[in-house]
Every structure is written in C-alpha cells, then in structure tokens.
Write an enzyme that holds these catalytic residues in place. Structure first.
Site, PDB file in Angstrom:
ATOM      1  N   GLY A 234     -70.427  47.037 -35.066  1.00 23.65           N
ATOM      2  CA  GLY A 234     -69.192  47.879 -34.427  1.00 23.65           C
ATOM      3  C   GLY A 234     -68.166  48.019 -35.377  1.00 23.65           C
ATOM      4  N   CYS A 235     -67.440  49.168 -34.927  1.00 24.76           N
ATOM      5  CA  CYS A 235     -66.201  49.783 -35.788  1.00 24.76           C
ATOM      6  C   CYS A 235     -65.203  48.544 -35.948  1.00 24.76           C
ATOM      7  CB  CYS A 235     -65.825  51.079 -35.200  1.00 24.76           C
ATOM      8  SG  CYS A 235     -65.378  51.009 -33.590  1.00 24.76           S
ATOM      9  N   TYR A 236     -64.563  48.254 -34.557  1.00 25.96           N
ATOM     10  CA  TYR A 236     -63.749  47.381 -35.020  1.00 25.96           C
ATOM     11  C   TYR A 236     -64.185  46.095 -35.991  1.00 25.96           C
ATOM     12  CZ  TYR A 236     -60.202  49.229 -31.539  1.00 25.96           C
ATOM     13  OH  TYR A 236     -59.058  50.037 -31.179  1.00 25.96           O
TER      14      TYR A 236
ATOM     15  N   THR B 218     -66.369  45.852 -38.012  1.00 22.39           N
ATOM     16  CA  THR B 218     -66.646  46.052 -39.405  1.00 22.39           C
ATOM     17  C   THR B 218     -65.265  45.699 -40.082  1.00 22.39           C
ATOM     18  OG1 THR B 218     -68.456  47.397 -39.263  1.00 22.39           O
ATOM     19  CG2 THR B 218     -67.138  47.657 -41.007  1.00 22.39           C
ATOM     20  N   SER B 219     -64.149  46.346 -39.442  1.00 27.49           N
ATOM     21  CA  SER B 219     -62.845  46.295 -40.140  1.00 27.49           C
ATOM     22  C   SER B 219     -62.522  44.846 -40.149  1.00 27.49           C
ATOM     23  CB  SER B 219     -61.783  46.990 -39.420  1.00 27.49           C
ATOM     24  OG  SER B 219     -61.354  46.707 -38.143  1.00 27.49           O
TER      25      SER B 219
END
Length: 341
Positions: free
Chosen positions: A150-152, A154-155
C-alpha cells in the site's frame, strides 16, 4: 542489478482495472518498457471507451474491455477495489500466469486482522509474496504472484525498516507516532463529494484514525502485529489539497539514546543496494519525488533524544504502479530500474 534477458519476443501484459489512477499510471510506465507489450486493458464501467477518452495525455490506442476470465497474457496487473481481486487471482495463477495485485486482498497473513481492517472474509491461503523490493528482493525474484504494498505502508515501512530489520545491536524501539499526509489521488478516481475541489480547497482533515487498513500491513512487515504489537504505534492519516504524493513524519522513541552517526550509517548500509531509496542530508519534500519511483528519507533528532524520520513518495508511482513495475522487473529478470528512471 539484474540484466535484461535475451528474449525472442516481448512479454505480454494486461491490466485489470486500468481506468483508475493507479491503472493509468501503470499503462504510462508499461508503454515505456522495452521488454513488454500491453495486450489488453480491462475496466468494467468504462468498457468500450478508448483509453484516451479518460486520459488524453497518455497516447495509448487501446479500448477498455470487460474482463471475463481471459488468461492470454504472460503477466496480469490487478488495480481493483479491495475484495475484487480475491475472486480473480486464483484463476489467473492456476492458468500459469504471473500476477501482481495492487489491492490489499493478499497482503495480510492474519484473517482476523483482514476482516477487522478491510471488512471482508478471506481464507488463510489467500496470501501472496509481499512485494517490497528493498526488503524482499530475492523472494520477489523467485515468485509468480505478488501482493504490491500500500502507499502509506510504503512510505512508513521504508522509513522504519532499518530500525527493525537492520540488526543494529542495542537498538530498541519503544514507540512510533506517525502523521502521514496524502494527496487527493490516494482516494482513487471515483467521485466523492468530500473530495471535490470546493470541499478540499484550503482544507485538510484526518480520516480513518485508529483503523486505517495499512496499519496491520506495516506492523506485519516490521515483525509484529496490529493486535499484539511489540511497540506502541500511532498512525494518523491526513488528506490535503494537492494531487499526488505522501509525506510522512515518523517520531520514534528509542529505549536508550543512540548517536546520530551510527543511525545514518545503519540507513546508508541498509539501502546501499536499493536504487529507489535516497537518503537526504536536508529535509525532503513531496516535490522532490513527484512523478518518480523514489522514496526520499531524512533523519534528525529531537532535543529529548527521539528520532525523527521524514519520508516522501509519489503515491501513484512508488506507492502503487511504479513499485508494481519494479516488482515485475525482478520477476522477469529485467534490470530493476527499467522504465522507472
């Protein structure tokens, strides 16, 4: 780095769910890839429309088709709403095809956590290799089916992974408090009143506080769980009035003080072979990574000894389509950076 394989013909790829933002970003990247050719684009509600009707800036001549179980391509990307890939992936895998799924359907090992955070049931077998190249490069290279992060997640994971997986003696994390700000594209292309320009212009707001679906994914990858965590974790996702990018501020309290230089050396060593993670001397910004597959990481200490980590990614590239293409490159023995630099 992996080499580009000698192939008599290009690998054929199809995208299921190609009309959304992540799907369109995939199309744009795949069109630049020298080793693949796009065979079909599938989109349920947009079937029959030309791709350029939705995305005039991307010169793709494909017409959206309805997916009904076709398995003609060598590799399939799925960029569908959560819950839909569960029904499609098993058939594609059974046909001997490679799969990269961008939803959360196959990320979590705990069926109880999946139900709690995603609101649906799945079996214990519905888990694919987690596709974060910086942590699982060898496993991805040998896999035929990948669950894209997921994007969050990953960060946040890339900001924390060296602390939990770097093997530094005496380093113990007591708590992590994250505030992560996302652009509006992170919510997808579907029209929602609360995401309209008049609602979001000059506005910011937190959402899914305490129950964001990326929380168990983050904890699982860091070696613990959301239901029985080994450290205190607080995650506040915020949506802001810009289009793309995730900016995460991670405040980490350590059990005992650690000097900054060993921490910097830990991060530099951990990501030495990661072409898309950059350690910044100054504080990074979303504009530094927009439209790229990079994750930029900045490190600092607070006066009380807590560690502050700032990360920035493009949610549609490193947080979705770019990371998916990075995974494809590893699976197919292309250079990891192909079509991404």
């Amino acid at each position: 780095m992996n080499h580009i394989p000698m192939q008599n013909k290009k690998v054929t790829v199809s995208v299921i769910g190609a009309s959304g933002y992540s799907g369109a970003e995939l199309v744009k990247l795949l069109m630049k890839h020298p080793g693949v050719v796009i065979e079909e684009l599938y989109a349920h509600t947009q079937a029959g429309k030309h791709f350029t009707e939705l995305y005039p800036s991307i010169p793709c001549d494909k017409v959206f088709q309805t997916y009904s179980g076709q398995t003609n391509s060598d590799i399939y990307f799925l960029a569908l709403p959560h819950g839909e890939a569960l029904q499609l992936v098993p058939g594609i895998v059974a046909a001997g095809k490679k799969v990269i799924d961008l939803s959360g359907d196959f990320r979590l090992k705990s069926t109880a956590e999946h139900k709690h955070f995603y609101g649906g049931d799945k079996s214990a077998e519905d888990v694919l290799q987690y596709g974060m190249p910086e942590l699982f490069r060898d496993e991805i290279t040998g896999s035929t089916a990948i669950s894209n992060p997921g994007c969050y997640a990953t960060s946040i994971i890339l900001g924390l992974a060296p602390l939990f997986r770097g093997g530094m003696a005496g380093l113990e994390v007591e708590s992590v408090n994250v505030t992560a700000i996302s652009g509006i594209s992170g919510a997808g292309r579907s029209a929602k009143l609360e995401l309209s320009f008049s609602e979001m212009s000059g506005n910011m707001r937190a959402y899914k506080v305490g129950k964001h679906q990326h929380t168990p994914e983050i904890m699982q990858t860091l070696g613990t769980s959301a239901t029985n965590p080994s450290f205190r974790f607080v995650f506040t996702p915020v949506i802001a009035p810009y289009v793309r990018g995730i900016y995460s501020a991670l405040n980490v309290r350590l059990a005992s003080p650690v000097a900054m230089e060993p921490i910097r050396e830990l991060y530099a060593s951990f990501y030495a072979d990661a072409p898309f993670v950059r350690l910044r001397d100054g504080v990074t910004e979303v504009s530094h990574v927009a439209y790229t597959n990079f994750c930029d990481v900045s490190l600092a200490f607070e006066n009380d000894g807590s560690l502050v980590i700032i990360t920035a990614i493009d949610n549609l590239v490193k947080g979705a389509a770019g990371q998916a293409v990075q995974n494809m490159n590893l699976m197919l023995d292309f250079d990891e950076t192909t079509a991404l630099l």
